[in-house]
Design an enzyme around this catalytic site. Structure first.
Site, PDB file in Angstrom:
ATOM      1  N   GLU A 150     -76.080  28.360  45.212  1.00  0.00           N
ATOM      2  CA  GLU A 150     -76.051  28.651  43.778  1.00  0.00           C
ATOM      3  C   GLU A 150     -77.258  29.489  43.366  1.00  0.00           C
ATOM      4  O   GLU A 150     -78.393  29.001  43.398  1.00  0.00           O
ATOM      5  CB  GLU A 150     -76.052  27.335  42.988  1.00  0.00           C
ATOM      6  CG  GLU A 150     -76.020  27.561  41.488  1.00  0.00           C
ATOM      7  CD  GLU A 150     -75.860  26.273  40.689  1.00  0.00           C
ATOM      8  OE1 GLU A 150     -76.178  25.194  41.222  1.00  0.00           O
ATOM      9  OE2 GLU A 150     -75.427  26.374  39.532  1.00  0.00           O
ATOM     10  N   GLU A 244     -71.100  21.883  33.733  1.00  0.00           N
ATOM     11  CA  GLU A 244     -72.444  21.338  33.948  1.00  0.00           C
ATOM     12  C   GLU A 244     -73.202  21.614  32.651  1.00  0.00           C
ATOM     13  O   GLU A 244     -73.768  22.687  32.469  1.00  0.00           O
ATOM     14  CB  GLU A 244     -73.113  22.016  35.146  1.00  0.00           C
ATOM     15  CG  GLU A 244     -74.453  21.381  35.478  1.00  0.00           C
ATOM     16  CD  GLU A 244     -75.143  22.094  36.630  1.00  0.00           C
ATOM     17  OE1 GLU A 244     -75.536  21.422  37.581  1.00  0.00           O
ATOM     18  OE2 GLU A 244     -75.284  23.335  36.573  1.00  0.00           O
TER      19      GLU A 244
END
Ligand code: LER
Ligand code: MN
Length: 267
Positions: A150, A244
């Protein structure tokens, strides 16, 4: 595309979590809101009752979209780029145990903040090399388990901030089971053009985090999620969009607002 939301299986300092605490209650609530799956953040798989997690998720046809691993750095300070070899070893062994967990839960492993923050007095090229070696070892444990690196914004990380940097790392690694996790919140800070970056990452997008520009639920900021989704469709991404997000105004409301907003889009 399917929707999931991130839930922490342990207490955590990290703020962008709609849910922490009782996993059974949280899983049932998330399912009842209409989500297609759940993303779990796991500090250490040894702290989990894995048969119970399975019973609450995959045994109910409720998949675990991904396993987040950054809490091992956030809570314990272990990382792939620590100058101390024994700490790097602990981080690598931890991620290998997350690979085993992902294999049991039919999920993928996120490589985000576990890369660590490289301090000013350390050599960034050496740190990059340690990260590559760690990834190579973790990705070799089980080629059927996918790892998703990520790119994270500069205020949280100083290795791999952009999609381009992520793609270069993938090239150096050359492992089919390693790809990228793109996060709309980080992209809004770091990418010159979010849509072009999605196009560049193409088949290497293994997972996608959604949060609006302010890290609230989608719809609370200024990102154009229909355009983002259209671009993901154009590269044939058919994985999860996983929220998220900050638990604002509270966890349950943020989860509800996310699904209401995303369900109105053409996914
Ligand atoms: C951290 O900001 C983040 O987005 C997490 O998904 C990293 O593991
Ligand atoms: Mn993320």
């Amino acid at each position: 595309m399917k929707l999931s939301i991130v839930v922490s299986t342990q207490p955590a300092k990290f703020a962008a979590l709609a849910f922490k605490g009782n996993l059974e209650q949280n899983t049932k609530l998330i399912k009842s809101l209409g989500y297609d799956g759940i993303e779990l953040t796991v500090r250490d798989p040894r702290l989990l009752d894995i048969p119970k997690v399975k019973a609450l998720t995959i045994d109910q046809g409720f998949p675990v979209s991904a396993i987040g691993t950054g809490q091992a750095y956030g809570e314990e300070g272990i990382s792939f780029s620590d100058p101390d070899p024994s700490i790097r070893r602990q981080a690598i062994d931890r991620i290998k145990s997350q690979v085993d967990l992902a294999s049991e839960l039919n999920s993928l492993v996120i490589i985000g903040l576990i890369r660590g923050i490289v301090e000013d007095d350390n050599d960034p090229e050496q740190a990059d090399q340690w990260i590559i070696e760690a990834l190579d070892e973790c990705a070799s444990v089980n080629p059927t388990v996918r790892l998703a690196i990520e790119p994270c914004n500069r205020y949280e990380a100083n290795t791999i901030n952009t999609v381009d940097q992520g793609l270069s790392l993938l090239k150096k690694l050359g492992k089919d089971n390693v790809g990228l996790l793109l996060d709309s919140f980080h992209m809004n800070i770091e990418e010159p053009d979010i849509y072009q970056s999605i196009k560049n990452a193409d088949q290497q997008i293994f997972h996608f985090h959604i949060a609006d520009s302010n890290r609230w639920y989608p719809g609370a900021g200024h990102l154009d999620f229909q355009k983002i989704v259209n671009q993901l469709n154009s590269v044939n991404y058919n994985g999860f969009l996983s929220a998220e997000i900050l638990p604002f105004p509270d966890g349950k409301t943020s989860a509800k607002k996310t699904i209401e907003y995303m369900s109105k889009l053409k996914l």
